[in-house]
Design an enzyme around this catalytic site. Structure first.
Site, PDB file in Angstrom:
ATOM      1  CG  ASP A 100      -5.282  17.840  31.205  1.00 42.38           C
ATOM      2  OD1 ASP A 100      -6.154  17.686  31.721  1.00 42.38           O
ATOM      3  OD2 ASP A 100      -4.978  18.115  29.830  1.00 42.38           O
ATOM      4  CE  LYS A 164      -4.877  15.188  27.233  1.00 45.38           C
ATOM      5  NZ  LYS A 164      -4.918  16.411  27.598  1.00 45.38           N
ATOM      6  CE  LYS A 204      -8.434  17.788  26.932  1.00 43.06           C
ATOM      7  NZ  LYS A 204      -7.440  18.456  27.370  1.00 43.06           N
TER       8      LYS A 204
END
Length: 265
Positions: A100, A164, A204
């Site tokens: 991430d 995300k 996400k």
């Protein structure tokens, strides 16, 4: 457009949506260990950790279906591109299945999308080269719709695995009060991201998904992964409501005003 009124759930489906977050800066090794054991017990998608905890995570999670997710350029995205690339390479080499990465938020806000695209591409290349996948963190609290849409288009063109919403630490200082506030994932931004990413790019939601109802609602909007610390309350509540191992279709109960853009927190 009205939000979806039903969705398919089961305990395995819900658990495999969760990246159990172990990212708070004060966490000790003992607290990380407890979080890893919890991730294993509830068979979540990943344990999301800081890079120095990868070796510790491997000892607990090797042989299970719970993967290791490591963050880089976290939480502000300010590292030079070459440092993010090195961080990503090292994390993948040490055993991270997922990375991430926070974008350079200042470059996004300044409109330097050539820099942003080059950086995402460089990190994505080394992550894929190592057999792992990349999630690109936008930090939506700092961005407007235009920036979010541009980032979605870049990530789609580069065939990034996930976009995300947030780090969970993107606090915004209010000019009137001097207080710091935070929204994280909101319904309008999740819809915006889903509408502007290609079908192959997953979403996400992170920051503020704290209840089973939150999880069900973001799933209905097309989110396939969340970052959460409330793993136990969400999954235990699912069991209390009679959700089990078999897939069932359930009603999504939207509160008044939520379809118009209430924050998920």
């Amino acid at each position: 457009m009205a939000p979806p009124s039903t969705t398919i759930v089961s305990i395995p489906i819900l658990a495999k949506m969760i990246d159990h977050s172990l990212l708070h800066p004060t966490m000790t090794d003992a607290e990380v260990e407890a979080g890893l054991q919890l991730s294993l017990k509830y068979n979540v998608a990943t344990a999301c950790i800081k890079p120095y905890s990868i070796a510790q995570a491997k000892k607990v999670l090797d042989g299970s279906t719970v993967k290791i997710c490591a963050v880089i350029g976290f939480p502000h995205g300010n590292s030079a591109t070459k440092i993010k690339v090195i961080e990503a390479q090292e994390a993948v080499a040490e055993g991270a299945h997922e990375i991430d990465m926070v974008v350079n938020i200042g470059k996004v806000l300044g409109g330097d999308y050539e820099y942003v695209r080059t950086e995402i591409s460089a990190v994505d290349f080394v992550v894929k080269q190592g057999g792992s996948i990349l999630k690109v963190i936008f930090e939506n609290d700092y961005l407007g719709d235009k920036e979010i849409i541009n980032l979605c288009k870049i990530c789609t063109e580069l065939e990034v695995a996930f976009v995300k919403t947030s780090t969970g630490y993107g606090f915004v200082k209010e000019s009137a009060t001097g207080m710091y506030t935070y929204k994280g994932a909101t319904f309008p931004q999740l819809r915006l991201m889903r509408e502007n990413c290609g079908d192959e790019v997953q979403i996400k939601a992170a920051g503020g998904v704290r209840s089973l109802d939150d999880l069900i609602k973001v799933k209905a909007l097309g989110v396939t992964r969340i970052g959460a610390t409330a793993t136990v309350p969400m999954l235990e509540e699912a069991r209390r409501r009679g959700i089990g191992e078999r897939e069932v279709e359930i009603e999504v109960k939207w509160n008044e005003g939520e379809a118009g853009g209430a924050a998920v927190y």
